[in-house]
Write an enzyme that holds these catalytic residues in place. Structure first.
Site, PDB file in Angstrom:
ATOM      1  CD  GLU A 104     -28.262 -29.141   8.016  1.00  0.00           C
ATOM      2  OE1 GLU A 104     -27.851 -28.279   7.225  1.00  0.00           O
ATOM      3  OE2 GLU A 104     -29.415 -29.588   8.002  1.00  0.00           O
ATOM      4  CB  CYS A 117     -19.571 -23.068   8.583  1.00  0.00           C
ATOM      5  SG  CYS A 117     -20.985 -22.128   9.121  1.00  0.00           S
ATOM      6  CB  CYS A 124     -32.190 -20.406  14.846  1.00  0.00           C
ATOM      7  SG  CYS A 124     -31.376 -18.866  15.349  1.00  0.00           S
ATOM      8  CB  CYS A 128     -33.288 -13.839  10.569  1.00  0.00           C
ATOM      9  SG  CYS A 128     -32.468 -13.336  12.097  1.00  0.00           S
ATOM     10  CB  CYS A 131     -32.122 -17.289   8.200  1.00  0.00           C
ATOM     11  SG  CYS A 131     -31.071 -18.614   8.828  1.00  0.00           S
ATOM     12  CB  CYS A 347     -24.780 -17.703   4.532  1.00  0.00           C
ATOM     13  SG  CYS A 347     -23.080 -17.417   4.888  1.00  0.00           S
TER      14      CYS A 347
HETATM   15  N1  SAH Z   1     -27.206 -16.438  14.227  1.00  0.00           N
HETATM   16  C1  SAH Z   1     -25.915 -16.045  13.791  1.00  0.00           C
HETATM   17  C2  SAH Z   1     -25.170 -17.105  12.993  1.00  0.00           C
HETATM   18  C3  SAH Z   1     -25.953 -17.851  11.958  1.00  0.00           C
HETATM   19  S1  SAH Z   1     -26.364 -17.022  10.461  1.00  0.00           S
HETATM   20  C4  SAH Z   1     -25.988 -14.755  13.004  1.00  0.00           C
HETATM   21  O1  SAH Z   1     -27.080 -14.298  12.738  1.00  0.00           O
HETATM   22  O2  SAH Z   1     -24.952 -14.181  12.729  1.00  0.00           O
HETATM   23  C5  SAH Z   1     -24.827 -16.772   9.651  1.00  0.00           C
HETATM   24  C6  SAH Z   1     -24.855 -15.679   8.595  1.00  0.00           C
HETATM   25  O3  SAH Z   1     -25.650 -16.066   7.480  1.00  0.00           O
HETATM   26  C7  SAH Z   1     -25.472 -14.373   9.099  1.00  0.00           C
HETATM   27  O4  SAH Z   1     -24.659 -13.293   8.739  1.00  0.00           O
HETATM   28  C8  SAH Z   1     -26.785 -14.305   8.378  1.00  0.00           C
HETATM   29  O5  SAH Z   1     -27.197 -12.980   8.233  1.00  0.00           O
HETATM   30  C9  SAH Z   1     -26.466 -14.990   7.074  1.00  0.00           C
HETATM   31  N2  SAH Z   1     -27.624 -15.523   6.370  1.00  0.00           N
HETATM   32  C10 SAH Z   1     -28.711 -16.086   6.918  1.00  0.00           C
HETATM   33  N3  SAH Z   1     -29.559 -16.494   5.948  1.00  0.00           N
HETATM   34  C11 SAH Z   1     -28.993 -16.198   4.771  1.00  0.00           C
HETATM   35  C12 SAH Z   1     -29.351 -16.405   3.396  1.00  0.00           C
HETATM   36  N4  SAH Z   1     -30.483 -17.033   3.078  1.00  0.00           N
HETATM   37  N5  SAH Z   1     -28.515 -15.976   2.447  1.00  0.00           N
HETATM   38  C13 SAH Z   1     -27.338 -15.387   2.773  1.00  0.00           C
HETATM   39  N6  SAH Z   1     -26.925 -15.189   4.039  1.00  0.00           N
HETATM   40  C14 SAH Z   1     -27.745 -15.581   5.034  1.00  0.00           C
END
Ligand code: SAH
Length: 373
Positions: A104, A117, A124, A128, A131, A347
């Protein structure tokens, strides 16, 4: 031992994908064909600047050369793509890969700016807890050309006279867990002679905090964003267990302090605000202390929910209070607008929802802007 009988009619060799070749490999390939070296750049320009899908479109090669290439290679662009259009103009591209998996990419308009993006993995490596991609596990790393292909696929569909203003490697996946492919993709994206020709300072790579690899990012010339998301070690262990086990908060911040920032650049720290979890005044004050002495700005991202997620999006006034505390302490702090939430394009919302078609708490305005590209 029984001897294996020879395979009858062995299948012809898979044609070589031109897009899978990086600059060096393209040079070696034309050399093997006995062609002059400049043919490599010609072919690469057709791929990345002409965005051709067929060898036949490479009109500055002779007919005989095209026939030979056609015989041995394919261009290697992805064939399937669906586009979901959100009400705010954000578009989510679901791009089909060779092996049937989907990746995506999200195109985010903001005034006159257009940010794309990109994903670096299907799923992944990390886990986290806030996410959606993290809940999928890792399906596989993307190859360099599959990362670049996301850009080409989207560029093919831009309105005339529009260009991408910036690229962010913030989609599915952890870029630093697939660094070789990411570095190769960035080299092709930033090459002005034969590549896509986007300047490195318009590209931002975001990491969850693989501290030992930060220095390798410095060599790529792109901007670095770090997803901090917590104001102390305990919180981070809870919210980002895998990465925090490898690189605890203290180690990560040490690596950030040691990062060789070029003049006039600064690090970006991302901080997902989770209602009642990490969005309180003491969190903001601790964050100020953690970042002391680092040339940086902070992007606050109010949590974007997805079905089944255990967290809440904080109230707007809580987000503003958090921002105010940081700003009053002299930290440049921005609130990231959540774009494309109705197509799960914001995000942390990228990934497959097995129950996308069953009713769920998020109103999904899935509008296929184009069916198959
Ligand atoms: N793995 C990388 C890039 C992917 S996540 C990283 O962690 O930076 C991209 C951004 O989205 C990160 O800053 C992450 O903290 C944020 N993110 C992930 N899940 C989210 C959510 N449900 N709501 C808002 N931001 C989120």
């Amino acid at each position: 031992m029984p001897v294996q009988p020879p395979t009858p009619n062995p299948s012809p060799r898979e044609p070589l994908s031109l897009l899978a070749l990086n600059g060096r490999a393209a040079e070696q390939f034309v050399q093997r064909l006995g062609w002059p070296p400049y043919r490599a750049q010609q072919i690469l320009r057709w791929l990345y600047q002409g965005r051709v899908r067929e060898v036949a479109q490479m009109t500055d090669l002779s007919k005989a050369e095209r026939a030979l290439l056609n015989d041995r290679t394919t261009v290697g662009r992805s064939r399937h793509c669906r586009v979901l259009q959100a009400e705010d103009g954000t578009r989510k591209f679901l791009i089909g890969l060779e092996d049937g998996l989907t990746v995506e990419a999200v195109l985010i308009p903001d005034g006159s700016r257009l940010t794309l993006c990109l994903s670096t993995q299907v799923g992944c490596t990390l886990d986290c807890t806030f996410c959606l991609t993290g809940t999928m596990g890792l399906k596989r790393n993307l190859k360099a050309h599959e990362i670049v292909d996301q850009v080409l696929t989207v560029q093919d569909r831009l309105e005339p006279n529009t260009t991408l203003s910036s690229l962010v490697l913030m989609g599915m996946g952890e870029p630093l867990a697939n660094l070789d492919a990411v570095a190769d993709a960035i080299a092709r994206l930033t090459n002005h002679r034969w590549g896509v020709g986007i300047s490195a300072h318009r590209i931002t790579l975001s990491t969850a905090g693989l501290a030992s690899r930060l220095n390798e990012v410095a060599g790529l010339g792109v901007n670095l964003a770090i997803s901090l998301n917590a104001s102390n070690q305990e919180q981070r262990a809870h919210l980002m267990p895998a990465v925090n086990r490898l690189h605890p908060l203290r180690t990560l911040l040490e690596a950030c302090r040691a990062y060789p920032l070029p003049p006039r650049r600064r690090l970006t720290f991302e901080y997902v605000l989770l209602g009642g979890v990490n969005d309180q005044e003491p969190d903001a004050k601790r964050l100020v202390k953690l970042l002391a002495g680092i040339r940086c700005k902070v992007n606050l991202i109010p949590f974007n929910p997805f079905p089944g997620s255990p967290y809440q999006r904080p109230a707007d006034r809580t987000v503003l209070r958090f921002q105010t505390i940081l700003k009053q302490a002299g930290v440049d702090t921005f609130i990231r607008k959540s774009k494309g939430r109705d197509v799960l394009g914001a995000c942390g919302q990228l990934g497959h929802l097995p129950d996308l078609i069953t009713p769920d708490p998020i109103p999904l305005a899935l509008t296929p802007a184009e069916a198959g590209c």
